[in-house]
Design a protein around this motif. Structure first.
Motif, PDB file in Angstrom:
ATOM      1  N   TYR A  52       4.466   3.719   3.480  1.00 54.65           N
ATOM      2  CA  TYR A  52       3.844   2.563   2.845  1.00 54.65           C
ATOM      3  C   TYR A  52       3.601   1.473   3.882  1.00 54.65           C
TER       4      TYR A  52
ATOM      5  N   ILE B 266      -7.502  10.882  -8.726  1.00 54.07           N
ATOM      6  CA  ILE B 266      -6.958  10.218  -7.539  1.00 54.07           C
ATOM      7  C   ILE B 266      -7.187  11.064  -6.294  1.00 54.07           C
TER       8      ILE B 266
ATOM      9  N   THR C  14       3.835   9.923  -8.259  1.00 55.15           N
ATOM     10  CA  THR C  14       4.046  10.194  -6.836  1.00 55.15           C
ATOM     11  C   THR C  14       3.978  11.683  -6.555  1.00 55.15           C
TER      12      THR C  14
ATOM     13  N   ILE D  62       1.641   5.340  -2.262  1.00 58.81           N
ATOM     14  CA  ILE D  62       1.135   6.316  -3.224  1.00 58.81           C
ATOM     15  C   ILE D  62       1.362   5.818  -4.645  1.00 58.81           C
TER      16      ILE D  62
ATOM     17  N   VAL E 113      -0.414   2.153  -8.516  1.00 56.57           N
ATOM     18  CA  VAL E 113      -0.838   3.348  -7.793  1.00 56.57           C
ATOM     19  C   VAL E 113      -1.719   2.917  -6.633  1.00 56.57           C
ATOM     20  N   GLU E 114      -1.461   3.459  -5.472  1.00 51.37           N
ATOM     21  CA  GLU E 114      -2.214   3.233  -4.234  1.00 51.37           C
ATOM     22  C   GLU E 114      -1.932   1.876  -3.591  1.00 51.37           C
ATOM     23  N   SER E 115      -2.054   0.764  -4.346  1.00 53.93           N
ATOM     24  CA  SER E 115      -1.781  -0.538  -3.751  1.00 53.93           C
ATOM     25  C   SER E 115      -1.572  -1.581  -4.845  1.00 53.93           C
TER      26      SER E 115
ATOM     27  N   GLU F 171       0.869  -1.176   0.000  1.00 56.28           N
ATOM     28  CA  GLU F 171       0.000   0.000   0.000  1.00 56.28           C
ATOM     29  C   GLU F 171       0.906   1.226   0.000  1.00 56.28           C
TER      30      GLU F 171
ATOM     31  N   THR G  45     -10.795  10.846  -5.172  1.00 62.83           N
ATOM     32  CA  THR G  45     -11.206   9.574  -4.565  1.00 62.83           C
ATOM     33  C   THR G  45     -10.562   9.344  -3.211  1.00 62.83           C
ATOM     34  N   THR G  46      -9.454  10.037  -2.915  1.00 63.27           N
ATOM     35  CA  THR G  46      -8.775   9.830  -1.640  1.00 63.27           C
ATOM     36  C   THR G  46      -9.137  10.871  -0.596  1.00 63.27           C
TER      37      THR G  46
ATOM     38  N   LEU H 284       0.428  13.096  -6.847  1.00 69.03           N
ATOM     39  CA  LEU H 284      -0.403  12.731  -5.705  1.00 69.03           C
ATOM     40  C   LEU H 284      -0.005  13.489  -4.440  1.00 69.03           C
TER      41      LEU H 284
END
Length: 283
Positions: free
Chosen positions: A81, A278, A236, A43, A57-59, A41, A281-282, A239
């Protein structure tokens, strides 16, 4: 930094090992006979399994087969992470899965794992929820939970095969070049102007021989790989809410139109669209 065989120790009385390694500052290009399930997990990051080099991305949730060379998924990560790794005992497949008729779907899953299997969507969500619970259970119930995890993955269509050919260690035994040196060079120079002649000299190959070697190992040219690496680093930074122009220049692109074009071709959307999607959604 040459490829290494990892010696894995699993406690007596257990069929698998689950742990949370942290190796971000260590290039660990390795293989082992044990199957491995990795959840990361972050970024954004890079996965290198067999000959496949790609970004997430993300996970990321990946099942890796026996003796498939892979890089630790947290290598070079510059942000926070989380990571969970499950390693199965070497005889897990032949002694537990193969003889049991009810495990036919799971057996088929393990049979395909040599390609490297990346899971997404609801499958990833369900598996990750169970992985986060499994460490609090006793040996017997943790094994039952693990079978549920494998069954979810075995019956899922939300899976992407990372390789199209057999990349188990027998394919790499004659590799004497230090891939770690190449990774380090790219990591140190991706935002400048990495020169294929320089890295060829560093690993003691002619430029032509290096290009052949690199293409054989990664299925990409050196320039293609550097561009993929730049775009992953750009994700990265985006984000972290940097603006698109700053990001493009920061990862080594002199032309913003080329940066936007390449980003869209590799990611499927423009940098600004990626950032908005992104971050929305986060938040």
């Amino acid at each position: 930094m040459k490829i290494k065989k990892e010696e894995i120790t699993i406690q007596p009385g257990k069929s698998f090992r689950i742990f949370t390694p942290s190796l971000r500052n260590y290039f660990f290009w390795h293989y082992h006979p044990e199957f491995e399930l990795v959840y990361v997990e972050a970024i954004a990051g890079i996965r290198h399994v067999g000959k496949n080099i790609s970004s997430f991305v993300e996970s990321d949730l990946v099942l890796i087969g026996s003796n498939v060379p892979h890089l630790n998924f947290d290598y070079g990560l510059q942000t926070e992470y989380k990571q969970i790794v499950v390693q199965f005992k070497e005889d897990f497949l032949p002694n537990l899965i193969v003889p049991t008729a009810e495990f036919g779907d799971i057996r088929a899953l393990f049979d395909k794992a040599y390609l490297g299997l990346s899971f997404y969507g609801k499958t990833k969500e369900q598996v990750v929820a169970k992985l986060k619970e499994i460490q609090s259970k006793d040996n017997f119930n943790s094994l039952l939970e693990l079978f549920e995890i494998l069954n979810i993955m075995a019956r899922s269509s939300e899976v992407h095969q990372l390789n199209t050919e057999d990349t188990r260690i027998k394919m790499f035994m004659n590799d004497k070049i230090r891939m770690g040196t190449i990774y380090d060079y790219i990591h140190e120079n991706y935002d400048k102007k990495p020169d294929v002649n320089d890295i060829a000299s560093i690993v003691h190959l002619s430029t032509a021989a290096f290009c052949r070697y690199f293409k054989n190992q990664t299925n990409m040219t050196f320039t293609e790989f550097v561009n993929h690496y730049r775009i992953t680093q750009a994700k990265t930074l985006l984000l972290k809410d940097h603006n698109v122009s700053e990001v493009g220049y920061a990862v080594g692109f002199e032309s913003m139109s080329y940066f936007n074009k390449l980003f869209k071709s590799l990611v499927g959307e423009t940098p600004s669209s990626f950032k908005k999607t992104i971050l929305f959604t986060t938040n």
